[in-house]
Design a protein around this motif. Structure first.
Motif, short mmCIF file in Angstrom:
data_model
loop_
_atom_site.label_atom_id
_atom_site.label_comp_id
_atom_site.label_asym_id
_atom_site.label_seq_id
_atom_site.Cartn_x
_atom_site.Cartn_y
_atom_site.Cartn_z
N TRP A 7 0.81 -1.22 0.00
CA TRP A 7 0.00 0.00 0.00
C TRP A 7 0.84 1.27 0.00
O TRP A 7 0.34 2.35 -0.29
CB TRP A 7 -1.00 0.01 1.16
CG TRP A 7 -0.41 -0.07 2.54
CD1 TRP A 7 -0.22 -1.19 3.29
CD2 TRP A 7 0.04 1.03 3.36
NE1 TRP A 7 0.33 -0.88 4.51
CE2 TRP A 7 0.51 0.46 4.59
CE3 TRP A 7 0.12 2.40 3.18
CZ2 TRP A 7 1.02 1.25 5.62
CZ3 TRP A 7 0.65 3.18 4.21
CH2 TRP A 7 1.08 2.62 5.40
N GLN A 8 2.14 1.13 0.30
CA GLN A 8 3.02 2.30 0.27
C GLN A 8 3.67 2.52 -1.09
O GLN A 8 4.33 3.53 -1.29
CB GLN A 8 4.11 2.16 1.35
CG GLN A 8 3.57 2.19 2.76
CD GLN A 8 4.67 2.15 3.82
OE1 GLN A 8 5.85 2.27 3.52
NE2 GLN A 8 4.27 1.98 5.08
N ARG A 35 -5.55 -1.81 4.14
CA ARG A 35 -5.08 -0.53 4.67
C ARG A 35 -6.27 0.38 4.97
O ARG A 35 -6.29 1.08 5.99
CB ARG A 35 -4.13 0.13 3.68
CG ARG A 35 -3.65 1.52 4.09
CD ARG A 35 -2.93 1.50 5.44
NE ARG A 35 -2.48 2.83 5.82
CZ ARG A 35 -2.01 3.15 7.02
NH1 ARG A 35 -1.91 2.23 7.96
NH2 ARG A 35 -1.62 4.37 7.29
N LYS A 36 -7.26 0.36 4.09
CA LYS A 36 -8.45 1.18 4.32
C LYS A 36 -9.16 0.74 5.61
O LYS A 36 -9.58 1.57 6.42
CB LYS A 36 -9.41 1.07 3.14
CG LYS A 36 -10.68 1.92 3.30
CD LYS A 36 -11.54 1.89 2.06
CE LYS A 36 -12.21 0.57 1.90
NZ LYS A 36 -13.21 0.32 3.00
N CYS A 157 -8.57 18.64 7.22
CA CYS A 157 -7.95 17.95 6.08
C CYS A 157 -8.14 18.77 4.81
O CYS A 157 -7.73 18.35 3.73
CB CYS A 157 -8.56 16.57 5.90
SG CYS A 157 -10.33 16.61 5.48
N GLY A 158 -8.78 19.95 4.94
CA GLY A 158 -9.06 20.78 3.77
C GLY A 158 -10.35 20.37 3.10
O GLY A 158 -11.13 19.57 3.59
N GLY A 159 -10.58 20.96 1.95
CA GLY A 159 -11.78 20.67 1.17
C GLY A 159 -11.71 21.43 -0.14
O GLY A 159 -10.81 22.25 -0.34
N SER A 160 -12.58 21.15 -1.08
CA SER A 160 -13.61 20.16 -0.84
C SER A 160 -13.18 18.73 -1.09
O SER A 160 -13.89 17.79 -0.72
CB SER A 160 -14.83 20.48 -1.72
OG SER A 160 -14.52 20.39 -3.10
N SER A 161 -11.99 18.52 -1.68
CA SER A 161 -11.49 17.16 -1.90
C SER A 161 -10.76 16.65 -0.67
O SER A 161 -9.69 16.04 -0.75
CB SER A 161 -10.57 17.12 -3.12
OG SER A 161 -11.19 17.65 -4.27
N GLY A 162 -11.35 16.91 0.51
CA GLY A 162 -10.70 16.55 1.76
C GLY A 162 -10.61 15.05 1.97
O GLY A 162 -9.60 14.55 2.48
N GLY A 163 -11.65 14.31 1.60
CA GLY A 163 -11.59 12.87 1.71
C GLY A 163 -10.52 12.28 0.81
O GLY A 163 -9.81 11.35 1.20
N ALA A 164 -10.39 12.84 -0.39
CA ALA A 164 -9.37 12.39 -1.32
C ALA A 164 -7.97 12.64 -0.76
O ALA A 164 -7.10 11.76 -0.78
CB ALA A 164 -9.53 13.10 -2.66
N GLY A 165 -7.75 13.83 -0.22
CA GLY A 165 -6.44 14.17 0.31
C GLY A 165 -6.06 13.34 1.52
O GLY A 165 -4.94 12.83 1.62
N ALA A 166 -7.01 13.16 2.45
CA ALA A 166 -6.72 12.39 3.66
C ALA A 166 -6.47 10.93 3.33
O ALA A 166 -5.58 10.29 3.91
CB ALA A 166 -7.88 12.52 4.64
N SER A 167 -7.22 10.37 2.40
CA SER A 167 -7.06 8.96 2.06
C SER A 167 -5.71 8.69 1.42
O SER A 167 -5.04 7.70 1.75
CB SER A 167 -8.19 8.49 1.13
OG SER A 167 -8.17 9.18 -0.11
N ILE A 168 -5.27 9.56 0.52
CA ILE A 168 -3.98 9.37 -0.15
C ILE A 168 -2.83 9.49 0.84
O ILE A 168 -1.89 8.69 0.85
CB ILE A 168 -3.83 10.36 -1.31
CG1 ILE A 168 -4.63 9.87 -2.51
CG2 ILE A 168 -2.38 10.55 -1.70
CD1 ILE A 168 -4.12 8.59 -3.14
N ALA A 169 -2.89 10.48 1.72
CA ALA A 169 -1.83 10.63 2.72
C ALA A 169 -1.75 9.40 3.61
O ALA A 169 -0.66 8.99 4.01
CB ALA A 169 -2.06 11.89 3.56
N ALA A 170 -2.90 8.80 3.91
CA ALA A 170 -2.94 7.64 4.79
C ALA A 170 -2.55 6.35 4.09
O ALA A 170 -2.35 5.33 4.75
CB ALA A 170 -4.33 7.50 5.39
N GLY A 171 -2.45 6.36 2.77
CA GLY A 171 -2.05 5.17 2.03
C GLY A 171 -3.20 4.35 1.50
O GLY A 171 -3.04 3.17 1.19
#
Length: 475
Positions: A7-8, A35-36, A157-171
């Motif tokens: 996943w990394q 990982r999710k 985590c920001g927005g509006s693509s906050g879910g996208a950004g947080a998920s990618i950072a988390a792997g």
């Protein structure tokens, strides 16, 4: 391949491993779903789980790859797991856009970005969260709840693509789809310590088959689809895949992804900070460090005032809020939460209300500003500027009243939204941590020169490294 967990791996590494038989798509997709399951409960970044269909698609991808060894071909993201922001259409899934009233808005077909990712062989493992109507810079809504920043749950985590950004950072996934009408790719990239590109208007086709009406004209011109990823090379690959032609977008431009090689050294304008901006010294110091990284890489960096930044930002605000007020406000206020309405009224307070003549004059004025910037970019082909000039704020900071909204979007994020009204490409890449939180810088180029923006972003990345690895190491 690297000894790191699957996943990394980067998207480029993952695609190569699958093509070369070093890993199967089933192994890769399963690793990302695991990982999710591990990381997402604390984040709430992926709000629709497509794991079952993803595993079926992964098995089919492995079978297709085996067949391709006998003379076929596979796409550049064959078998690679990705995510989609929940405000574009994925056939058979609800495009809720974070709104309770739209929870059953089932997409009858795929958006162009979804279709292009699928054609490239990518496997969608989930849909990521967004605020209501994707119109806040903070990701929370009554339908799916609050998304947390993986670096620190107390900040946005920001927005509006906050879910996208947080998920990618988390792997979770290798590339995330997002979109950007006022900073919605670049702000989450900054907050989560990842990379992105807001492409030139017209670069990536956009359309939602579930839509019952067309978006207002300037909203069409200011909005861009794009990729978020941990590696700049993955952003480049995501851009290439997403930018394939789709006849449903009348504004799509089939421009080459690579332009003429610029004369060396490439001149970079380090944008002067307006005197009225309240800044965080540590954040600005990191942005100046990015300028040093570019200078070390052979770029010629000079501190320069950019053309009429304040007026450009105000034009963006006036145009988008006028269109929203006239064509969308009633529906939004009828279907939204009290939190959304609080922020919405804060945005409206920042805008000058335009009548018909004022709106037409503002559209004409947009051309003048674009011309000024295009001329400026002839002298300085790249501009290095902040994403935010202050530390990442707390969760739902925009609910603090009209003055807080002004502080955030006029003061902190002025350099971001201005680029939307100009339609220029803008990359964001992390440059380091300040008090434990990521800081990114924005690199703006001339129309359809995403390649130059990403080249410069990679030069910074070579000095800084992949910031997400520091996040994983401290867990």
């Amino acid at each position: 391949m690297t000894n790191a967990p699957i996943w990394q791996w980067s998207a480029v590494e993952t695609a190569a491993a699958i093509r070369n038989g070093e890993a199967t798509s089933e192994q890769v997709v399963r690793a990302h779903l695991d990982r999710k399951q591990e990381a997402n409960p604390a984040l709430n970044a992926v709000v629709v789980d497509l794991g079952d269909t993803a595993m079926k698609a992964a098995k089919a991808a492995d079978e297709a790859l085996a067949a391709s060894k006998r003379g076929g071909a596979v796409g550049p993201l064959h078998g690679v797991p990705v995510t989609i922001k929940i405000n574009i259409d994925v056939e058979g899934q609800a495009n809720s856009n974070g709104v309770v009233a739209f929870k059953d808005n089932i997409a009858p077909g795929d958006s162009p970005v979804t279709a292009n990712l699928k054609k490239a062989g990518a496997i969608i493992i989930g849909l990521t969260n967004t605020p209501e109507f994707s119109l806040r810079g903070f990701t929370d809504n009554p339908l799916h709840g609050l998304t947390r920043n993986p670096w620190n749950a107390d900040v946005t985590c920001g927005g509006s693509s906050g879910g996208a950004g947080a998920s990618i950072a988390a792997g979770i996934g290798t590339i995330a789809h997002g979109n950007d009408i006022g900073g919605s790719l670049r702000w989450p990239a900054h907050c989560n310590g990842i990379a992105t590109i807001k492409p030139t208007q017209g670069r990536i086709p956009a359309f939602n088959p579930s839509a019952t009406a067309e978006r207002p004209l300037m909203a069409q011109f200011m909005s861009s689809q794009g990729p978020l990823a941990r590696h700049v090379a993955d952003v480049r690959l995501g851009l290439e895949v997403m930018a394939q032609r789709d006849p449903r977008d009348p504004w799509y431009v089939p421009a080459p992804l690579t332009g003429p090689k610029p004369a060396a050294p490439v001149k970079v304008a380090l944008a002067k900070i307006p005197e009225d901006m309240v800044t965080d010294r540590g954040v600005i110091a990191l942005q100046r460090k990015a300028a040093d990284h570019l200078a070390d890489a052979g770029y010629a960096v000079s501190e320069v005032e950019v053309p009429e930044l304040n007026k450009v930002w105000q034009l963006w605000c006036d145009l988008i809020m006028t269109e929203t007020r006239v064509l969308q406000q009633d529906q939004m206020l009828a279907a939204s939460s009290a939190d959304f309405q609080k922020t919405f009224h804060g945005f409206m307070a920042l805008a000058n209300p335009l009548d018909q003549a004022g709106y037409m004059k503002a559209i004409a004025e947009r051309s003048r500003h674009i011309r000024a910037w295009m001329t400026f970019l002839e002298q300085y082909p790249l501009v290095l500027m902040p994403t935010s000039v202050r530390q990442t704020p707390e969760v739902n900071a925009d609910l603090g009243g009209d003055q807080r909204v002004k502080d955030l979007f006029w003061n902190d994020l002025r350099f971001i939204s201005s680029m939307n009204v100009l339609g220029l490409p803008a990359a964001v890449v992390p440059v380091g941590l300040h008090e434990g939180l990521p800081v990114g810088v924005q690199i703006v180029g001339s129309r359809y020169r995403e390649d130059m923006c990403l080249d410069a972003a990679e030069a910074i990345e070579r000095k800084v490294g992949i910031l997400a690895r520091q996040l994983w190491e401290r867990r």
